[in-house]
Design a protein around this motif. Structure first.
Motif, mmCIF file in Angstrom:
data_model
loop_
_atom_site.group_PDB
_atom_site.id
_atom_site.type_symbol
_atom_site.label_atom_id
_atom_site.label_comp_id
_atom_site.label_asym_id
_atom_site.label_seq_id
_atom_site.Cartn_x
_atom_site.Cartn_y
_atom_site.Cartn_z
ATOM 1 N N ILE A 55 0.045 -0.208 6.717
ATOM 2 C CA ILE A 55 1.280 0.054 7.471
ATOM 3 C C ILE A 55 2.466 -0.097 6.525
ATOM 4 O O ILE A 55 2.350 -0.728 5.481
ATOM 5 C CB ILE A 55 1.418 -0.935 8.661
ATOM 6 C CG1 ILE A 55 2.422 -0.456 9.712
ATOM 7 C CG2 ILE A 55 1.845 -2.326 8.190
ATOM 8 C CD1 ILE A 55 1.789 0.385 10.774
ATOM 9 N N TYR A 56 3.573 0.519 6.875
ATOM 10 C CA TYR A 56 4.827 0.241 6.187
ATOM 11 C C TYR A 56 5.482 -0.924 6.918
ATOM 12 O O TYR A 56 5.973 -0.752 8.034
ATOM 13 C CB TYR A 56 5.765 1.455 6.229
ATOM 14 C CG TYR A 56 5.430 2.562 5.246
ATOM 15 C CD1 TYR A 56 4.350 2.458 4.379
ATOM 16 C CD2 TYR A 56 6.225 3.699 5.169
ATOM 17 C CE1 TYR A 56 4.061 3.466 3.468
ATOM 18 C CE2 TYR A 56 5.933 4.713 4.263
ATOM 19 C CZ TYR A 56 4.852 4.596 3.422
ATOM 20 O OH TYR A 56 4.575 5.585 2.532
ATOM 21 N N GLY A 57 5.454 -2.090 6.318
ATOM 22 C CA GLY A 57 5.981 -3.277 6.968
ATOM 23 C C GLY A 57 7.500 -3.331 6.953
ATOM 24 O O GLY A 57 8.142 -3.394 8.001
ATOM 25 N N HIS A 107 -1.261 -5.252 -1.570
ATOM 26 C CA HIS A 107 -1.296 -5.887 -0.257
ATOM 27 C C HIS A 107 -1.446 -4.762 0.752
ATOM 28 O O HIS A 107 -0.462 -4.151 1.165
ATOM 29 C CB HIS A 107 -0.006 -6.660 0.008
ATOM 30 C CG HIS A 107 0.260 -7.751 -0.988
ATOM 31 N ND1 HIS A 107 0.891 -8.919 -0.645
ATOM 32 C CD2 HIS A 107 -0.004 -7.866 -2.315
ATOM 33 C CE1 HIS A 107 1.007 -9.702 -1.712
ATOM 34 N NE2 HIS A 107 0.474 -9.073 -2.742
ATOM 35 N N ASP A 113 0.823 -1.205 0.000
ATOM 36 C CA ASP A 113 0.000 0.000 0.000
ATOM 37 C C ASP A 113 0.863 1.263 0.000
ATOM 38 O O ASP A 113 0.537 2.242 -0.666
ATOM 39 C CB ASP A 113 -0.953 0.009 1.209
ATOM 40 C CG ASP A 113 -0.257 -0.308 2.530
ATOM 41 O OD1 ASP A 113 0.692 -1.106 2.519
ATOM 42 O OD2 ASP A 113 -0.666 0.241 3.569
ATOM 43 N N GLY A 114 1.991 1.214 0.696
ATOM 44 C CA GLY A 114 2.889 2.362 0.671
ATOM 45 C C GLY A 114 3.463 2.540 -0.718
ATOM 46 O O GLY A 114 3.507 3.645 -1.266
ATOM 47 N N ASN A 161 -1.808 -3.566 4.038
ATOM 48 C CA ASN A 161 -1.718 -3.875 5.473
ATOM 49 C C ASN A 161 -1.829 -2.615 6.322
ATOM 50 O O ASN A 161 -1.583 -2.631 7.516
ATOM 51 C CB ASN A 161 -0.433 -4.659 5.793
ATOM 52 C CG ASN A 161 0.804 -3.961 5.272
ATOM 53 O OD1 ASN A 161 0.736 -2.831 4.808
ATOM 54 N ND2 ASN A 161 1.940 -4.644 5.339
HETATM 55 MG MG LIG Z 1 2.152 -1.952 3.629
#
Ligand SMILES: [Mg+2]
Ligand SMILES: Cc1ncc(C[n+]2csc(CCOP(=O)(O)OP(=O)(O)O)c2C)c(N)n1
Ligand code: SF4
Lengths: 283, 555
Positions: A120-122, A116, A90-91, A118
Motif C-alpha cells: 500500500i502507499y502509506g 518495507h 514498496d511504492g 506493506n
Molecule cells: Mg508502502
C-alpha cells in the motif's frame, strides 16, 4: 532488546505498525554484526518506511521519492568503507523507483535494500502500490485494484539478483538473521519485508501473514535457481520466508578496474601527472 | 585566413579527414576553428565541417569559401554558390560537374592502386596541404593519432600521392609560434572537470552531451575516476548527488531532454545543500527537436527548473577557453556554497574544434578535500545556522559525527520539521548564500569601441560571432559598436550592464532562440529594455558575417 549504540528517537509511525519491528530488528542486526554507527549510512526515498533513517543513530540520506537506490549505490562507490543500507517502501522501490530497482540488480553494488512491503502507499493515505493485491478497494481503486501485483522477489531473481530474500516483520528473530546475512553479502542484497500497515491495509494484516508465512526448510538449497524461481512464485496461500536465492557474483567494486584497489575513491590522491599527459595529448 | 568546407555523407570519413587536416594546420602554428554540421543519422545524409584557419585568432565560421573538399556530388551542388571566384572544388574525377574551379583527382583510382578505397580522405589531405603551401612534417606521427596502426602506412602513401598531384596555389601565411592546443568544447569541459578534481561522473547518453561521457570514460583508468552510464537521467543526477554527499566531486551531463528529467533532483541538491555540477549541452527543442544541432533555448528553463526556491548558479560557456576554466570554477563554487551549479554549453561549442592557448593547470583551484579531522563527537550540526548561511560540511564515515541529508524541510541536525520559525530561518539561510555568491560573479566581457552608441548583448557561444561582427562593423563604420557577452548569467551580474546601458543609444540582443530569453532576463532583473533582438533558431550557429548583415539590414 536494548539499543545503546543505535539509540532511538520518537517516531511518527502509527501505533502497531509493522515498521517498528523492522527498525528494532535492524538495530539488533547492526549491533550483532558489531557495526560502528559512524560508518553506517542509511538511505531512503520518501514514504512512511522512508522515515526510518531519522529514527536510528547513523549517517542518513533521505532523498527523493523513488530515487534512493541511485544515491545509495553512488555513495558506496564513493566510499566503500560505508555500510550502505536502503530502507524504504514498496511504492518507493518498485513503483516510482522501478527502473532503478531493475538496473541496480544488474549493477550489483555492495549495498543492502530493505523494502518495507506493506502492499500500500502509506504516506499518501492508502492508494494501491505495485504489490497491492487484485481486488483491493481504496479511494482511488474504487472498484477494486485491477492491476496484477508485481512479485518483486521473482523479478529480482529473474533479473540476476545475487541475494534475494523475503521476510516478515512479525518474525523478528528470523528477520534479524536474514538481515545480517544480507548486510554481510558482497553485492546487492534485497529483502522484501512483509510489513502490515495497520491504518490503510485491512487485507494484509499481521493475522493474514501469520497464517501464511513459513520459514524455508533448513535443507532448502538457495543456490538452485530453478527451485528459487518456483519458490518465489508461492504467495497466495503459503508464503515462504528466508533467503530464496543466493549466488556469489562479482560486485561493482570487483568489476570496475578503478575500484579494485580497495582504497575508497574518496581517499584517493590526485593524479597530477595524468592532467599534464592529457594536456599534451591536445598539443 | 582561409575557409574550407569538407562535405559528404555520414560514414564516408569526413570527420577523420577534417581532424587530420586540422592537426597539420595546427602544427604549422595556424589558429584553427572547425565546426561540425551533421545530421542525426549514422549513414548517408549530408554532413560537413567548416574549417577556418589563419594566423590571427578566429572567432566565427564563414560561408565565403576558399575551397570545397567534396566526398560526393551533392556537396558540390549544395555549396558551390558559397565558393569564391578563385576557390577550388576538390573531388573525385568521376564526379560530374561543369564548374571550372574543380580540381578533379582520381581518388578512387589511387585508392584502388594502393589497395584500399578508404584512403581517399588522405589523398585529399595531401592535395589541400600542397595547395596551401604547407610543408609535410611529422606525417606519420600525425596520422598515428587518428588512424589505426595497420592503416597508417597506406594512408601516408595516399597523402604523399595527393601532395604530388598539384602545385601550391595559396599564400602560406606567416605564423608566430605559440603554445596551442586543439580540442572540442566537450573535451575542454571534461578536462576542466578533471582538473578541478572530478571523481565521479554519471550520465545517460544524449546528443550533443554524449562525447563528454565517452571522453571521461576513456580517461577513467588513467585518472582514477569512476564513470557510470546510468539507467536514465534521473538516476544519473541522483547518483552524482549521492557520490557528492559521500565526499567526491561529482558531475552529471545531458542535453535539455535529460535535464527535464533531472529537475526534481536539482532541487534536492539545493535543499540538502549537496554540491553538484550539472552540464546542459543545449540542442534545439522542444522535446527531441534537432538532436545534432545547436540552440540557446534552455536559459529560462535552467534558471527556474524545479519546484520551490533554492539557490543555484548558471554559467554559460562562451568558447573553448571558458569550457575548461569555467567548468573547473563551477566545481569550486558548487563546493563552496553547497549548491547546484549548472554549466550551459551547446552543440556548436561542444562539437567544434578550436586551437587555444594551452591551459595553465596551475590556474585551476582543485576542490579542497573536506574536513576529516575529528571534530568533537556528537556536536556536529550538518545544517548549522551561520552568518553567511554556509554550514561546514563533513564526509559521512570520516569523523565521530553523523552526517545527514534531507529533502524534507529540516532542522539544524537534518531532521524533518514543520516548525514555522525553523522553516523561515532555513529558507533564509539557503537563499542567503546567494548574497555572498553575487559578490564573486564575473561581469560580462565588454569589447568594442569605447565611444559606442550601439550595444550588442549576448551570452554563451554567440561570443565569437558577435566579437567578429563588432570587429568588422567598427572597421567599416569608425567605431560605433560594442558588446557585452555574459558567461556568468544567473544570478545575473548587473554592474557593467547598468553602466554600459546608460551610454547606449540602442541595445540589440542577439540569441540563438525564438523568444529572446536574455532580453527577458535583463528586463526582469534590471528594468533595462533591449530595443530589438536578432534571433536565430534554425539549429545552425549564427556567424559574424550574418550578424553584420542583419545589423545593416535595418535592425
Ligand atoms: Mg508502502
Ligand atoms: C515525485 C513524487 N511523487 C509523489 C510523491 C508522494 N508520495 C510520497 S510517499 C508516496 C508513496 C509511499 O508509498 P511507499 O513507498 O510504499 O511507502 P509507505 O508510505 O507505504 O511506507 C507518494 C506517492 C512524492 N513525494 N514525490
Ligand atoms: S500508515 Fe501504515 S505504514 Fe504508515 S505508519 Fe501507519 S501503519 Fe505504518
Amino acid at each position: 532488546m536494548s539499543h545503546d549504540t543505535f539509540s532511538t528517537y520518537t517516531t511518527a509511525w502509527c501505533p502497531g505498525c509493522g515498521n517498528f519491528n523492522i527498525l528494532d530488528c535492524l538495530k539488533t542486526a547492526l549491533e550483532e554484526l558489531g557495526k560502528d554507527p559512524y560508518e553506517v549510512l542509511m538511505v531512503a526515498g520518501i514514504g512512511q518506511a522512508a522515515k526510518l533513517p531519522q529514527y536510528i543513530s547513523a549517517n542518513s540520506f533521505c532523498g527523493l521519492h523513488g530515487r534512493s537506490l541511485p544515491a545509495a549505490v553512488a555513495a558506496k562507490i564513493a566510499n566503500e568503507k560505508l555500510t550502505v543500507i536502503v530502507d524504504t517502501g514498496d511504492g518507493d522501490s518498485y513503483g516510482e523507483g522501478g527502473n532503478h530497482f531493475l538496473h541496480n540488480i544488474r549493477r550489483n553494488v555492495n549495498i543492502t535494500h530493505f523494502v518495507h512491503d506493506n502492499q500500500i502507499y502509506g504516506l499518501t493515505k492508502g492508494q494501491a502500490s505495485p504489490t497491492s493485491m487484485e481486488g483491493m478497494v481504496t479511494e482511488v481503486q474504487v472498484n477494486g485494484n485491477t492491476t496484477t501485483p508485481l512479485n518483486p522477489v521473482l523479478v529480482a531473481i529473474a533479473a540476476g539478483g545475487g541475494f534475494v530474500a523475503r521476510a516478515f516483520s512479525g518474525r523478528k528473530e528470523h528477520l534479524v538473521s536474514v538481515m545480517k546475512q544480507a548486510i554481510e553479502y558482497n553485492g546487492y542484497a534485497l529483502i522484501d519485508i512483509l510489513q502490515p500497515c495497520v491504518s490503510f491495509n485491512k487485507i494484509n494484516t499481521f493475522a493474514y501473514y501469520n497464517k501464511r508465512v513459513y520459514e524455508l526448510a533448513p535443507d532448502y538449497d538457495s543456490s538452485d535457481k530453478q527451485t528459487a524461481l518456483i519458490t518465489a512464485m508461492e504467495f497466495e496461500e503459503k508464503i515462504p520466508i528466508g533467503v530464496l536465492y543466493r549466488e556469489e557474483r562479482r560486485s561493482f567494486h570487483q568489476k570496475n578496474p578503478v575500484l579494485t584497489s580497495g582504497i575508497p575513491l574518496v581517499d584517493r590522491a590526485e593524479h597530477p601527472d595524468a592532467l599534464n599527459k592529457i594536456l599534451n595529448e591536445f598539443r | 585566413m582561409y575557409n574550407l568546407l569538407i562535405g559528404g555523407a555520414a560514414g564516408q570519413g569526413i570527420e577523420t579527414t577534417a581532424v587530420i587536416l586540422q592537426k597539420f594546420l595546427k602544427n604549422q602554428g595556424y589558429h584553427v576553428l572547425a565546426i561540425r554540421d551533421f545530421m542525426s543519422r549514422v549513414r548517408g545524409g549530408h554532413n560537413f565541417t567548416f574549417l577556418r584557419f589563419g594566423k590571427e585568432p578566429l572567432y566565427s565560421h564563414s560561408n565565403q569559401l576558399d575551397g570545397i573538399i567534396a566526398f560526393n556530388e551533392e556537396t558540390i551542388q549544395l555549396h558551390n554558390n558559397e565558393l569564391s571566384e578563385q576557390g577550388f572544388i576538390l573531388g573525385d574525377s568521376q564526379f560530374v560537374t561543369a564548374d571550372s574551379r574543380t580540381i578533379a583527382v582520381e581518388m578512387a583510382v589511387i585508392g584502388k592502386e594502393l589497395g584500399n578505397p578508404r584512403v581517399t580522405g588522405s589523398v585529399a589531405v595531401g592535395v589541400v596541404l600542397k595547395l596551401f603551401g604547407i610543408e609535410l612534417k611529422d606525417t606519420h606521427k600525425v596520422l598515428k593519432e587518428f588512424i589505426k596502426e595497420q592503416y597508417i602506412d597506406i594512408n601516408e602513401k595516399a597523402l604523399l600521392k595527393g601532395y604530388e598531384l598539384v602545385e601550391s596555389r595559396f599564400l602560406k601565411e606567416k605564423t608566430e609560434p605559440w603554445d596551442s592546443i586543439m580540442l572540442t568544447g566537450n573535451q575542454a569541459l571534461s578536462f576542466g572537470a578533471l582538473a578541478a578534481g572530478l571523481k565521479f561522473y554519471s550520465a545517460y547518453p544524449m546528443s550533443p552531451s554524449t562525447t563528454i561521457l565517452e571522453y571521461l570514460a576513456g580517461k577513467s583508468d588513467e585518472t582514477g575516476i569512476v564513470v557510470e552510464q546510468a539507467e536514465d537521467e534521473i538516476a544519473a543526477i541522483n547518483m552524482a548527488i549521492g557520490a557528492s554527499f559521500a565526499g567526491v566531486p561529482s558531475m552529471t551531463g545531458t542535453s535539455g531532454g535529460g535535464f527535464s528529467l533531472m529537475v526534481e533532483a536539482l532541487g534536492l541538491s539545493g535543499m540538502a545543500e549537496i554540491p553538484l555540477v550539472v552540464v546542459d549541452v543545449q540542442r534545439p527543442g522542444p522535446v527531441t527537436g534537432l538532436p545534432t544541432r545547436t540552440e540557446q533555448s534552455d536559459l529560462k528553463f535552467v534558471i527556474s527548473a524545479s519546484q520551490g526556491e533554492f539557490p543555484r548558479m548558471v554559467i554559460a560557456l562562451r568558447n573553448h577557453t571558458d569550457a575548461f576554466y569555467q567548468t573547473a570554477r563551477a566545481f569550486a563554487l558548487a563546493e563552496k556554497y553547497q549548491i547546484p551549479v549548472i554549466v550551459l554549453s551547446d552543440q556548436y561549442l561542444g562539437d567544434s574544434y578550436a586551437t587555444v592557448e594551452a591551459y595553465d593547470l596551475a590556474k585551476v583551484t582543485r576542490v579542497d578535500p573536506l574536513e576529516t579531522a575529528d571534530s568533537k563527537e556528537g556536536e556536529y550540526l550538518r545544517y548549522r545556522f551561520t552568518p553567511d548561511g554556509i554550514s561546514p560540511r563533513l564526509i559521512p564515515g570520516k569523523t565521530r559525527n553523523y552526517v545527514s541529508a534531507d529533502s524534507d524541510e529540516h532542522d539544524e541536525r537534518g531532521f524533518i520539521t514543520e516548525d514555522a520559525e525553523i522553516r523561515n530561518r532555513m529558507m533564509d539561510k539557503r537563499m542567503g548564500k546567494l548574497e555572498q555568491l553575487k559578490l564573486e560573479l564575473v561581469e560580462p566581457e565588454f569589447f568594442g569601441a569605447a565611444n559606442f552608441d550601439t550595444l550588442l548583448v549576448g551570452w554563451g557561444t554567440t561570443y565569437g560571432p558577435i566579437l567578429e561582427a563588432v570587429q568588422i562593423l567598427n572597421h567599416e563604420n569608425g567605431g560605433k559598436y560594442a558588446a557585452l557577452i555574459f558567461g556568468d548569467i544567473f544570478p545575473l551580474p548587473q554592474k557593467l550592464l547598468r553602466e554600459k546601458a546608460l551610454q547606449a543609444e540602442k541595445i540589440i540582443n542577439i540569441e540563438q532562440n525564438a523568444t529572446g530569453q536574455l532580453a527577458d532576463l535583463i528586463r526582469e532583473q534590471t528594468g533595462i529594455t533591449c530595443n530589438v533582438s536578432i534571433l536565430k533558431y534554425d539549429g545552425r550557429q549564427i556567424s559574424g558575417e550574418e550578424i553584420v548583415q542583419k545589423l545593416k539590414g535595418g535592425n
